[in-house]
Write a protein that holds these residues in place. Sequence first.
Motif, mmCIF file in Angstrom:
data_model
loop_
_atom_site.group_PDB
_atom_site.id
_atom_site.type_symbol
_atom_site.label_atom_id
_atom_site.label_comp_id
_atom_site.label_asym_id
_atom_site.label_seq_id
_atom_site.Cartn_x
_atom_site.Cartn_y
_atom_site.Cartn_z
ATOM 1 N N ALA A 1 79.944 -54.835 -24.698
ATOM 2 C CA ALA A 1 80.419 -56.150 -24.261
ATOM 3 C C ALA A 1 80.082 -56.340 -22.788
ATOM 4 N N PRO A 2 78.832 -56.697 -22.477
ATOM 5 C CA PRO A 2 78.396 -56.799 -21.082
ATOM 6 C C PRO A 2 79.237 -57.750 -20.243
ATOM 7 N N GLU A 3 79.802 -58.791 -20.879
ATOM 8 C CA GLU A 3 80.581 -59.766 -20.107
ATOM 9 C C GLU A 3 81.886 -59.188 -19.582
ATOM 10 N N PHE B 1 77.636 -66.218 -20.951
ATOM 11 C CA PHE B 1 76.264 -66.689 -21.120
ATOM 12 C C PHE B 1 75.276 -65.798 -20.359
ATOM 13 N N LEU B 2 75.612 -65.450 -19.111
ATOM 14 C CA LEU B 2 74.712 -64.622 -18.304
ATOM 15 C C LEU B 2 74.555 -63.219 -18.893
ATOM 16 N N ALA B 3 75.619 -62.731 -19.521
ATOM 17 C CA ALA B 3 75.562 -61.399 -20.127
ATOM 18 C C ALA B 3 74.791 -61.403 -21.444
ATOM 19 N N HIS B 4 74.645 -62.579 -22.049
ATOM 20 C CA HIS B 4 73.951 -62.687 -23.336
ATOM 21 C C HIS B 4 72.965 -63.850 -23.286
ATOM 22 N N PRO B 5 71.940 -63.765 -22.430
ATOM 23 C CA PRO B 5 70.994 -64.877 -22.298
ATOM 24 C C PRO B 5 70.066 -64.983 -23.509
#
Length: 242
Positions: free
Chosen positions: A124-126, A170-174
Amino acid sequence: MPATVLIVEDEPAIAELLAVNIKHAGYHPLQARDADAAKALVDEVLPDLIVLDWMLPGTSGLVFLRRLRADSRTRAVPVIMLTARTQEEDSVSGFEAGADDYMAKPFSPKELVARIKAVLRRRAPELSNEAVTINGLTLDPSTRRVCIEHDGAELPVHLGPSEFKLLHFFLAHPERVHSRSLLLQHVWGNHASIEERTVDVHIKRLRSALKPVGYESIIETVRGSGYMLSKTAQPHGMENAA
């Protein structure tokens, strides 16, 4: 909002040591002494990661992990197992049951925190505290700052709490299309009492906040599917950015 880490450990001294280190790392720790207490907490608030002791009174951590993986609501929650069992077959059993990582006791709290960060970054990068930059737009979760690079200077972007979390996701999952229901689940949580159309309102607010610096087109609408962040969208002339 910091990631929530549930500590399932029956030894109070170890549980408290973990909680202190996890809190110091910027996460929100919760504690449970056995599988029943852990289930009650998970039913109330879905954690972002679980640190799970194998040897628990009553239901073992391994059995509890299998139950988590069998439930669609908790299937994707990352789990790091702690155990005094050091045989190779034990670690294999833990991974086969669905553990994301495995640490043998005694362990270093600092190493555990590092592994928590690695698992969250992977799953979960975010939820990571690391800054992320795409196409000159930078979001830093640790300082709650968003800015863009322009002519060698950093120009701030002012966002509300929901818009900040939305942009972070959004930035973590472009370059991926996210449905409204998925955004509700990952940004507002599975207990959010808001409708899917509310996502549209926050997308509009996010675009409005990005417009003065020319980045509103970075959030694209995918007709019939949802929204995505484009890494190739080019910022245009900035309005009132100076």
